[in-house]
Scaffold this active site. Sequence first.
Site, PDB file in Angstrom:
ATOM      1  N   LYS A  81      10.887   8.126   2.348  1.00 14.93           N
ATOM      2  CA  LYS A  81       9.840   8.052   1.323  1.00 14.93           C
ATOM      3  C   LYS A  81       8.622   8.835   1.806  1.00 14.93           C
ATOM      4  O   LYS A  81       8.236   8.727   2.979  1.00 14.93           O
ATOM      5  CB  LYS A  81       9.483   6.580   1.068  1.00 14.93           C
ATOM      6  N   SER A 156       7.592   1.597  -6.644  1.00 16.30           N
ATOM      7  CA  SER A 156       7.139   2.951  -6.396  1.00 16.30           C
ATOM      8  C   SER A 156       8.150   3.804  -5.645  1.00 16.30           C
ATOM      9  O   SER A 156       8.021   5.023  -5.625  1.00 16.30           O
ATOM     10  CB  SER A 156       5.823   2.923  -5.621  1.00 16.30           C
ATOM     11  N   SER A 180       8.195  -2.700  -4.487  1.00 16.52           N
ATOM     12  CA  SER A 180       8.557  -1.280  -4.609  1.00 16.52           C
ATOM     13  C   SER A 180       9.865  -0.849  -3.991  1.00 16.52           C
ATOM     14  O   SER A 180      10.311   0.271  -4.223  1.00 16.52           O
ATOM     15  CB  SER A 180       7.444  -0.420  -4.033  1.00 16.52           C
TER      16      SER A 180
HETATM   17  N1  GLN Z   1       4.125  -2.250  -8.638  1.00 22.19           N
HETATM   18  C1  GLN Z   1       3.270  -2.838  -7.656  1.00 22.19           C
HETATM   19  C2  GLN Z   1       1.969  -2.106  -7.594  1.00 22.19           C
HETATM   20  O1  GLN Z   1       1.825  -1.151  -8.316  1.00 22.19           O
HETATM   21  C3  GLN Z   1       3.931  -2.848  -6.307  1.00 22.19           C
HETATM   22  C4  GLN Z   1       3.949  -1.530  -5.671  1.00 22.19           C
HETATM   23  C5  GLN Z   1       4.521  -1.553  -4.299  1.00 22.19           C
HETATM   24  O2  GLN Z   1       5.238  -2.480  -3.925  1.00 22.19           O
HETATM   25  N2  GLN Z   1       4.166  -0.542  -3.523  1.00 22.19           N
HETATM   26  O3  GLN Z   1       1.087  -2.458  -6.853  1.00 22.19           O
END
Ligand code: GLN
Length: 487
Positions: A81, A156, A180
Amino acid sequence: MIPSTVREIHDAYDSGKLTPVELTKQYFGRIDASKHNAFITLCKDRALAQAEAMTAELKNKHGGKVPRREKSLFGIPMGIKDVQVIDGVRTTAGSKMLDNYIPPYTATSVQKLENAGVITMGKLNMDEFAMGSSNENSAYGPVLHPTHPDRVPGGSSGGSGTAVAADLVFAATGTDTGGSIRLPASFCGIVGMKPTYGRISRYGLIAFASSLDQIGPMAKTVEDAALICQVMAGVDELDETSAEAPVEDWQKVVRDTAAAPSAEGLRVGVPKEYFIDGIEPEVKNAIEASINKLKAQGAAIVPISLPHTKYAVSTYYVIAVSEASSNLSRMDGVRFGVRPPAALEAKTPADFYKKVRANFGLEVKRRIILGTFALSSGYYDAYYRRAAQVRRLMREDFEKAFQQCDVIVSPVAPMTAFKLGERSKNPLQMYLVDIFTIPASMAGLPAMSVPIAKDAGGLSIGMHLIASRFKESTLFKAAALVEGGVK
Ligand code: GLN
C-alpha cells in the site's frame, strides 16, 4: 497459470516448473493489461532485480529447493500500500501533497517482508492518507472493483483489494484505522486481517490516526494471511508502540485447523447490536448461514451485547480527525510536501501555507478543519477527551463480552460493493459503511474479514471476526473454520 497459494508457488519453484523471474513477469503482464488503476507506482526494475537474484539463488544454493524455513515468502510477488515507505521508491499516500516524495528509508514491515523473500511489485492505490471507504478519495483516480468495474473496491486499501482479487499480485499489505483492510477485503472477496494494535511495527507508515492505525495482510487464503502476518509481526525498537507479545506460528494454527476442522470448545459471540435494520437481507442471511455452519462444527453460539456500539462512528470521527489534523501538520511544504511554484512567490508565511496546503483533497481538508476545531482550546474537553472516555467504555464492552466468548462475529459491512459515485457526495453515508469495523479498531482488537458468499449480483460478502487482544491464534483458528465451511 497463476498459483493461488504460497505452497503451490514453492512447489512449482522446487520442481523447476516456474522461476521467480517467470512468475514476476507473468504478474507484470497482467498488471500492464489491467484497467483497474490499482497501482500508483510500479517497481519493475527493482522487482525484476529481486526476482533475478532469487532465481540465481534457487539454482545455485539450497540444492534447487526453496529455503522455506529462512525465507518463508521466497519469490512471492506482493504489492505494498502506498502509505508504507520504501527507500528510493516514490511514496505518495494517495496524495498530490507527496507526489514527488522519495523516502530515504524503508518501513520495518516492508523490510521484514523483503527479508523473508517477497518481491515488491509496486505501490498500491489508496484513498488519500487512508481517509475513505471506497478509494474514490485518491488523488490518482478511483480503483475499480476487480469484477464489477462500475463499483468500488472498498477503501481505503482499495488498490490492495483489487490487485489481490484480480491476480495482479499474489498478496498485498493494507492498513486499517477504522476498517480499511477489512472493508476492501469483503467487497473484493479476499481475506483481510488487522492485527492487535501494536503487533506490527508502524515505523515507516505515514500516519493518519496514530492511536488506531495498523498494518495487516490481504491475501486469497487464511493460511497465507496468517503467514504474511507472522512475518511482519514483532516488537521493533523503532516503534515504541510495537508490542513485546511473542509471535506465534499462526500458519501452523491454520494448517492444523484445516487438517482436522472442529469448532468444539469454541464460543462464538453474536452481538445483538450488529444486526441492525438497514443490513442488506442477503448479507444478513449469509452471516446467519455461516454462524449455523460453525454451530454444526461444534461451536457454542453465545448471544452477547456491546451496548456502546451506537457511539462508535461518532467517537471515531472525533478521534480520527483530531489525530489526523495533528499528523498532517508536517505536510507544510517545508518539512514534507510539494511546494508549488505559486507558493514560492508568496509574500507571507500564511500565504505560503495556504498555497502548499491547497494540494490536499476535499476529504482531507474537511478532516483537518474538523480535527483542528476539536482540538482547539476550550473544545478539547468537550470533544476529544469525551470521545476518549466513550472509547474506554467500548473497550470495556469487549472485555466483558470476551469473558463469555472467544470470538465475535458480524457482517463486515451492511452492504456489498456499491456503485462508484453512489455515496461520495454525502460524507455521512460514506462514514456509516464502517459501522461494524470501527468498534474493534477503537478497542485495538485483532479482526478480520473472510469471504463467505456472493449475493445475487455476484458481489462478495465477508464475515467479520474479532478476537481478544493478542489472541490472533484464536482469530486465525476461527477464520480457518469459517473458510473451510465455505468450500
Ligand atoms: N473509512 C474510515 C475513514 O475514512 C476508515 C479508514 C481507514 O481505516 N484507514 O476514516
